[in-house]
Design a protein around this motif. Sequence first.
Motif, PDB file in Angstrom:
ATOM      1  N   ASN A 601       0.835  -1.156  -0.068  1.00 34.03           N
ATOM      2  CA  ASN A 601       0.196   0.133   0.250  1.00 34.03           C
ATOM      3  C   ASN A 601       0.834   1.127   0.112  1.00 34.03           C
ATOM      4  N   LEU A 602       0.720   2.098  -0.816  1.00 31.51           N
ATOM      5  CA  LEU A 602       1.552   3.341  -1.077  1.00 31.51           C
ATOM      6  C   LEU A 602       0.583   4.484  -0.857  1.00 31.51           C
ATOM      7  N   ASN A 603       1.150   5.502  -0.018  1.00 39.52           N
ATOM      8  CA  ASN A 603       0.530   6.636   0.153  1.00 39.52           C
ATOM      9  C   ASN A 603       1.304   7.698  -0.208  1.00 39.52           C
ATOM     10  N   VAL A 604       1.364   8.481  -1.106  1.00 40.14           N
ATOM     11  CA  VAL A 604       2.312   9.635  -1.421  1.00 40.14           C
ATOM     12  C   VAL A 604       1.658  10.996  -1.539  1.00 40.14           C
ATOM     13  N   PHE A 605       2.390  11.928  -1.295  1.00 39.06           N
ATOM     14  CA  PHE A 605       2.148  13.207  -1.222  1.00 39.06           C
ATOM     15  C   PHE A 605       3.296  13.976  -1.559  1.00 39.06           C
ATOM     16  N   ILE A 606       2.827  15.182  -2.357  1.00 41.15           N
ATOM     17  CA  ILE A 606       3.938  16.164  -2.902  1.00 41.15           C
ATOM     18  C   ILE A 606       3.362  17.586  -2.660  1.00 41.15           C
ATOM     19  N   GLY A 607       4.291  18.320  -1.930  1.00 39.08           N
ATOM     20  CA  GLY A 607       3.885  19.647  -1.925  1.00 39.08           C
ATOM     21  C   GLY A 607       4.978  20.705  -1.350  1.00 39.08           C
ATOM     22  N   ASN A 608       4.599  21.776  -0.683  1.00 36.86           N
ATOM     23  CA  ASN A 608       5.537  22.690  -0.362  1.00 36.86           C
ATOM     24  C   ASN A 608       5.877  22.349   0.930  1.00 36.86           C
ATOM     25  N   GLU A 609       7.111  22.244   1.364  1.00 34.65           N
ATOM     26  CA  GLU A 609       7.540  21.923   2.464  1.00 34.65           C
ATOM     27  C   GLU A 609       6.985  22.655   3.955  1.00 34.65           C
ATOM     28  N   THR A 610       6.594  23.989   3.669  1.00 36.32           N
ATOM     29  CA  THR A 610       5.846  24.891   4.662  1.00 36.32           C
ATOM     30  C   THR A 610       4.461  24.632   4.369  1.00 36.32           C
ATOM     31  N   PHE A 611       3.867  23.824   3.382  1.00 36.19           N
ATOM     32  CA  PHE A 611       2.411  23.445   3.128  1.00 36.19           C
ATOM     33  C   PHE A 611       1.661  24.723   2.704  1.00 36.19           C
ATOM     34  N   GLN A 612       2.285  25.687   2.309  1.00 36.98           N
ATOM     35  CA  GLN A 612       1.643  26.897   1.786  1.00 36.98           C
ATOM     36  C   GLN A 612       0.810  26.506   0.585  1.00 36.98           C
ATOM     37  N   PRO A 613      -0.450  27.477   0.287  1.00 35.22           N
ATOM     38  CA  PRO A 613      -1.097  27.155  -0.900  1.00 35.22           C
ATOM     39  C   PRO A 613      -0.530  27.083  -2.162  1.00 35.22           C
ATOM     40  N   GLU A 614       0.386  27.981  -2.291  1.00 40.41           N
ATOM     41  CA  GLU A 614       1.186  28.312  -3.615  1.00 40.41           C
ATOM     42  C   GLU A 614       2.551  27.931  -3.353  1.00 40.41           C
ATOM     43  N   THR A 615       3.027  27.476  -4.575  1.00 35.52           N
ATOM     44  CA  THR A 615       4.597  27.170  -4.423  1.00 35.52           C
ATOM     45  C   THR A 615       5.200  27.930  -5.656  1.00 35.52           C
ATOM     46  N   PHE A 616       6.334  28.610  -5.339  1.00 33.35           N
ATOM     47  CA  PHE A 616       7.203  29.262  -6.338  1.00 33.35           C
ATOM     48  C   PHE A 616       8.504  28.600  -6.511  1.00 33.35           C
ATOM     49  N   VAL A 617       9.031  29.045  -7.587  1.00 30.41           N
ATOM     50  CA  VAL A 617      10.573  28.661  -7.885  1.00 30.41           C
ATOM     51  C   VAL A 617      11.470  29.207  -6.655  1.00 30.41           C
ATOM     52  N   TYR A 618      12.433  28.053  -6.350  1.00 29.95           N
ATOM     53  CA  TYR A 618      13.356  28.289  -5.258  1.00 29.95           C
ATOM     54  C   TYR A 618      12.884  27.887  -4.128  1.00 29.95           C
ATOM     55  N   ASP A 619      11.329  27.393  -3.890  1.00 33.01           N
ATOM     56  CA  ASP A 619      10.957  26.891  -2.643  1.00 33.01           C
ATOM     57  C   ASP A 619      11.436  25.471  -2.609  1.00 33.01           C
ATOM     58  N   THR A 620      11.365  24.642  -1.477  1.00 38.02           N
ATOM     59  CA  THR A 620      11.825  23.391  -1.472  1.00 38.02           C
ATOM     60  C   THR A 620      10.411  22.796  -1.416  1.00 38.02           C
TER      61      THR A 620
END
Length: 1254
Positions: A601-620
Amino acid sequence: MENYNPVFLQQLAPYIQVKLHDADVESCQTLWTHFQQHNLHHKVWDNAVIRNRFQNPKFIIQSKDISTGIPQREISQTEKHSIISPFNNESELFPNGIINDKWFNKYINDFPFAVVFTFELTKETDVVELTRKINELKQGCIKQQIKIICIIISTKSETEEGGDGNNNGDEDIINQLRVNTGLPRLVGLLYLNGSNKSTLNRDCEILVQSLLSNLKPTALEFYNNIEYKIKQRVKKYYSVPSTSHLSMKIQLSPRSLQARNLIKQSIINQFINYHDLDVSIKFMEQAYQMLIDILKDMQVSLRDDIDISEYDLKLYNQVRTLIDILAFQIVRGLFSTEEPIQALRRHKSHISKVKAIIDPESRLKWVSIQYEWLGQLMKLVPISILNGLNTDAIKKLTRNPSNKVSLFGYFGGIKFDDDIDYEDDIITNSGLIFLKSFNYLDNFISIPSKFNYLSSFDNEHDLNDHKVNLLNESSKLITKDLNSNFISSQEDSFELYSSLINWLLGEQYFKLKNFRNAIENYLACLSTTTNSHYWPQISTIILLKLLQCYSILENKELELSTILKLSLYPSFASSSLSSYKFKFDGVEDNFDISDVSNLFNLNVFIGNETFQPETFVYDTALIQLIVDYKINLNLLLKLMPENTKVELIVNSIQFKIDRLDGGGKKKARGLKNITIVHNPDVDDAAESLKIFKLDDNADKVESNLSQMIAKSNIFQIFQMISSSGFYEIESIKLSYNIKLSHDDKTVTLDKIENFIISNPNPSKTEIPPHHISYYSKSSSTNQLEKKLIRFNSSSLSRNSIKISPLKPNLTVHLHSPSSLNCIILGEKLSVTFKLNFVQPHKKIDYKRIHLSTTVSILNKSNQKSDKFNIRTNWDQFKDDESLDLKALMENGEEFHNLNITINNPPNSVTSKADDEGGYTISIDIKVVILEEEDEEEISAEEDNSIHDSLIYDIAKYNLPMLLQPFQFKYMIGPRIRLDEIDLPSPFLLDSQHPSSMPIATRAWLGKVSIIDNFKTFEQHDKDESPQQLEILDVDYKIKSVNPDLIVDLISDVSKSDDESITYKQLFTIKSKNGYSHRDVQTRTSIVIKWKRQDEEIINTFNSDEWQIVLPLSDPRVLLTIDQLSSDSFILRYILENPTPRIFTFTTHLTTVEEQPQGLPPLPTPPYQWSFDDDRNLIPIRQTPFPVLPFTRHVMEFYGKLTFEEQEERDQLKRIKLPLFKVFDVQYKMMLPTLSVDDHILVSKTGLYWKQQKI
C-alpha cells in the motif's frame, strides 16, 4: 428444443414436393438453390411468420426422388377409420390417444398440396412419350387432389437442330405439350432454358419467384378444403371399438376429441395464414386449456396407482407433450404478432399451470427444459421485436396513459401488479433465460418416477455437459448484449452476470475434472471481482478454487502465486483447505511472480515543505511516501509447511515525476526523478522515518530496505525547485524479492511492480483530500509524531504540485491626472502610471515580462456590460498591445501613459442607464511572465502557448463613468431684422424671379444653456473648489427636414455668462423656390470641443438632435421695448404678415390683470402702467384695420411705470407687461405676442420685463 420431435416445432407453410429428374446436373442444382431460398423445412423460426411483413413467398419444400412417384394419401373407407385415428384398433393412438406426430407428418412431410416435376428436353426426346408421362402423372395427382407442375428444362445447344438461339423449336414443343396435357402456362407447365449458362441463374430465380407467387391461391384452396372437413367432423357419428378387454383407467372422452379437433384446426390454419397467426393462436389457447383440464383429471386418477397401465402412461406422456408444444406454438405466435411481453407472460403462465399439477420430483428438469426452448427461440427472434423488452421501452410503456396494465421494468425483467393467476415477474433477456434454465437443472436430483416424462440423463457426466452448454449459451448472449444497443445505456449489471456465469462454468468444469477450462473461467471471474468494490470474500473463494486446480495440476509457480494472493486478504475460509500445505518439491529456485500485484500500500504526497497554498521557484518541495506491506504473514504461513521463513528485500524505489504542462522533455525540469537504492551497509534499517535532502545535482539516495515487512516505512525527500511548471508523480516503481525458506530449500520470488499514481486526464471536479498525515520526530523524545495538516492547494490531487514562477516585485501607481475621479464617455484620456520594479536577491531572467491591461464597464449589479466600445493602448503602441517591461527590470522606475477611449452615442444608452443605475470603469492591470527556457528545444507553437505564461494581479482602479459631459436646455425664439428685407414688396419685382411672388424670410435665434456635469460630479465628490471642463468651441448644426427650405446661419455663435453658460445662434429660414410652406421641421444639434483643465487632449462631444417645428407662413405679433428712463418705455408691437393675403385685425392694449385659468389668483402688483403720453398715435383699442401682404405693421406705445414706493421697485427683478390683444377678424382667433428681446421673458401668466440698470 431437442427434447421434442422436430415435426411438432416446425414453422408451418404450404407444403410442396420437388422431384428433379437428375439432381446432379447444373440446371437442376441451380433450380433447387432458388427453391431453397423460399424453403421453411426444418426451420423453427423465419421472419416470414411476422405479421404484416411483405416478403417473398415461403413454403415447406422437400426434394424427393422422381422414382417415388406421386404421394399416396390414405383413402378413407366407410367402415374403417384412419390409421392415425384413435378409433382404429391398429392405430398407435388406440384406445385413448388424442393426436401424435403422425398426423403432423402427414401434412409436413408426406402429403403436399403441389408436386413439381422436372423433365429434360433434348434433341432425342420423344415428345409423344413425354406427353404420355405427363398425362399419367397428372391423372395420378388429380386422383390424390394434388396440384401438378411440370418444368421442362431444355439442354439443347444453339447449334443443335431445332435450336436457333431463340429456342423457337422449344417454344413449339412447349405449346404442343400445354395443348396435349391441358396444363396452364404459369402454374402448370413451365419452360426453362438450361443450355444458356450465362442466364441460367437469373432464369431460375424468375421462374421460381413467379411459380411460388402464383401458387398461393392453389395452396389456399387446398388447405381451406382440409379445414372444412375438420370442422365437419363434429357432426359425424363415430363407431368406437370395444376397450373392455384392455387394462386402462383413462377412457377416450368427448373433451379429448374436441381438443384433437382444435389442434388440427390451429395447425391447418397456420398452413393457410402462416404470416398472421391470430386465428391459430385462439384455437391453440382453447386446446391448451382443455389439455390442462385433462392433465388435472389424469393426475388425480393416477396419483395413487402403483402400477400404471401402458395405455394410461402413453396417454400421460402424449398429453404432456401436446401441452408443451402448444405452449411453444402460442409463444412463437405472440412473438410473430410483435407482442414480446405477452409471449413471455404466456410462457410463465404455462410453467405455473403445469407446475401446479405435476409431481414435485419431476418439476425442476421440466421447468429447465421450458426455459431452454424459450431461450433458443428468442435467439432466433429479430432484435427489432425484442427491443420492446428493454428498460427504455418499458418506461415509455408505463408513461402511456392507454396502458391499463401496471408494470415496472427493471434490469433483465418486468414486474407486474395485476390479478392474473400466475407469478408476476418475467425474464426478458435470453442470456438470463438460459441461466434460469441452468439454475433449475442444477438443483435437479434424478429420482425414479412412475410417469418418466422427458427421461433423465443417462449419467452425471451427461448432466454436467448439458449444464455447461446452457452456461455457454448464456455467456455468449450476455457478451453479445454487452456489445450491442439492446441494453439501455443506464444498465451496467450485465458484467456481474457475466462474472457469475464464469464462476458457474468453472464449477461445472471442475466437476467434469476439466481443470484447465475451470481455471480459465475462474480467472475470468476473478478479474471482475478484483477490479471492483465488491466483497473480498468472493475473490477469496475463487482463489481457493484456483489453488486446488493448480495443486492438482502440480503447477508450482502458479500455486505459489495464488498463495501470495490469498495472503493479501484479512481472512479466508481455510477450513476447506485445512489439510493443505504447499510442497517445495519440484519448485524452481527462482522465478518471477508477474501475475501477483498490489503487495504494497503506497500513500504519497508532494507539496511545499511549508504547506503553503502556492509554491514558487526556489521553494523546497517535499515528497512523503508511506509504504505498508499488505501480505498477512500468519495467513501465508498457514498454507506453508512448518518452520517456513519469509524474508522481504526491496532493491529500489523509483519516483517518476512528469511535467504535465505540455512540455515533457523539452521543458526545463524543476523537479528530478528520484531513486532510493538498497544498501545493506547503511545503518537505518530500523528507522521508520527516513529523511533525505537532495543536493542540486543528486537524484539518488541510499537506504537499508531489508526490514520493511514488519512495519510502516515513511520516506521524506526534500529538493529545491529550479523551474516552474505543473508536476505530477506519475508512478512509483518498486523492485523487491520475497524469499521462502524451508529446510534446505529456498525459493526466491522476483517482482518489479510499477504503481501508476497519476491520473491520465485530471479532472477539475476531483476534490483533493482535506488533510494529510505528516510525520516527524519529536525533538525531545525522538519518537515518531503524526500531525494532521490541512491540505490547501491549487493542485488537482495529492500527488501533483503546481509551481509558479517567482512573482516579480512590481508596483504601479497612478501619477497623473492626480485628481482623476471619473471618466467621461467619449473622451480621449491619457493616464500616466508610475512603475517600480525591485530585483530579488537572486536575479531572475524572464523570457518575457509584460504589462497587460483590461478595461471593462460594470453596471450597477457589478456585471460586465457590452454596450460600449473600449479602446486602450500603452504609449504609442497598438490597441490592446501589452507593455514590455524588460527595460524596467534594468531601470527600476519608468513612467508610461495608458490611453483610454470609450465610445458609444449617449442617446443609445442614456435611458438604459437611468434604469440600471451608474456605470463603473474597471482598469485591471496584470503582469504576465514567461520563464527563460532553452530556446533550441522550444518550438514556435510552444513559445506562444498561453499555458506557459503566468499572470499576477498588480493594480486595479474603479472609476465612475459619466455618460455625458454636459446637459443642455435648448430654446428657439423669433427675431426680426429691420435692416434686412425679409419681407420684400410684391410690387417690386426681383430680377432673378420676375414672375414669382416674393420669398419671405423669417429670422430665429437658437439658445442653448450648457450645464457642466463634470463640475456637478466634482461638487458631490469633494468639498474644495471643483474643477470644470473648458469649452473651447461650440458649433451649431441646424438643418431642415424639408429639402425645399433653406436654413442660413447668420452670424457666429455668441456666448453669454449670466446665470449659466449660454451660446446663441441667429439663423433664417426661407423657401428655396417660392412655394408657400406653413411651417418647417428643423433638426438642431451642437458640437462642443472641450478639454480637462491642465490637460492638452481636446475632445469632441455631439449633443442629441432636437426636432422643433417652426411656423413659416402664419402671421405673428412681435414685441420689442426701448427703455427711455427708469420709468419710461416704448413698447413696439410689430404685426407681421408674410403671406400673399390681406388680414384684418383689431387690437386692445390693456393693463387690467386677467386671472389665468387653472392657476392660483395673481396678487395685485405694487406698480401701474399708464399710456397717457401725447406721443401715442395708435389708440389703445383699435377698430378693424387691414395688414397688406408681405408687410409689417408697427404699433408704438409710450408708457410710464409708477411705483407706490421706491424700495418696492428695487426689490423687483421683473415687471409684468400690459396685455396686448390682437384678434384676427376673419379667422376669429387671437394672436399671441412673441418676444424678440432677451430682456422680455415669456411665462404662462404673461410677458415680463427684466429690469435693467440705466
